[in-house]
Design an enzyme around this catalytic site. Structure first.
Site, PDB file in Angstrom:
ATOM      1  CG  ASP A 112      -1.901  -1.177   1.152  1.00 51.15           C
ATOM      2  OD1 ASP A 112      -2.550  -1.352   0.101  1.00 51.15           O
ATOM      3  OD2 ASP A 112      -1.976  -1.927   2.135  1.00 51.15           O
ATOM      4  CB  THR A 147      -3.739  -0.503   5.179  1.00 50.76           C
ATOM      5  OG1 THR A 147      -4.021  -0.548   3.779  1.00 50.76           O
ATOM      6  CG2 THR A 147      -2.984   0.766   5.499  1.00 50.76           C
ATOM      7  CG  HIS A 206      -5.279  -9.254   5.194  1.00 52.60           C
ATOM      8  ND1 HIS A 206      -4.420  -9.720   4.227  1.00 52.60           N
ATOM      9  CD2 HIS A 206      -5.966  -8.231   4.613  1.00 52.60           C
ATOM     10  CE1 HIS A 206      -4.571  -9.006   3.119  1.00 52.60           C
ATOM     11  NE2 HIS A 206      -5.508  -8.106   3.332  1.00 52.60           N
TER      12      HIS A 206
END
Length: 155
Positions: free
Chosen positions: A51, A63, A69
């Protein structure tokens, strides 16, 4: 339990989920800019398409959405429908994340993960706390770390 949406509706909903310029990315970009850090965004030539890339400090910032995740926090909930499908999909994301971090570190990059829960939600960190932790890690070294609602710690 089956999905409550048709396959076409579910596909449309999934396509609408953004992969860049998300709210958490915009907040972090603002904090980095406010702190005076120069950065690039989403370089496809790097593993995981990070990112934020801070070339001057040889560091990468991801992020991560807590759901996508699999962060162990209040924002992650196991879906009630198609549970096996979602856990497999999320598990593949986690495996890919680990592979990408290993690849980046082998190339000499330092890697920071900023979790969604630190940036939004009822337990998010305020701007001053986030900036302090970002500056601490970016300027202070350390190979890998993560920032969540509890602060910063090594991965």
């Amino acid at each position: 339990m089956t999905d409550v949406h048709s396959k076409a509706t579910r596909s449309k909903n999934m396509r609408a989920i953004g992969t860049r310029d998300t709210a958490i990315e915009k907040r972090l970009a603002g904090l980095l800019t406010q702190s005076g850090f120069a950065f690039r965004v989403q370089d496809a030539a790097l593993a995981g398409r990070p990112d934020f890339i801070l070339d001057d400090y040889r560091c990468i910032i991801f992020t991560h959405g807590c759901f996508w995740h699999h962060h162990d926090c209040y924002l992650f909930k196991v879906p009630a429908t198609r549970t096996e499908f979602w856990l497999e999909k999320i598990g593949k994301n986690v495996t890919r994340d680990q592979r990408d971090i290993t690849t980046l570190m082998a190339q000499g990059w330092r890697v920071l993960i900023v979790w969604e829960c630190a940036l939004r939600g009822r337990l998010k960190l305020d701007d001053a706390a986030l900036i302090e932790r970002l500056e601490e890690w970016i300027c202070g070294g350390g190979q890998t770390a993560q920032i969540d609602t509890t602060g910063i710690r090594p991965v």
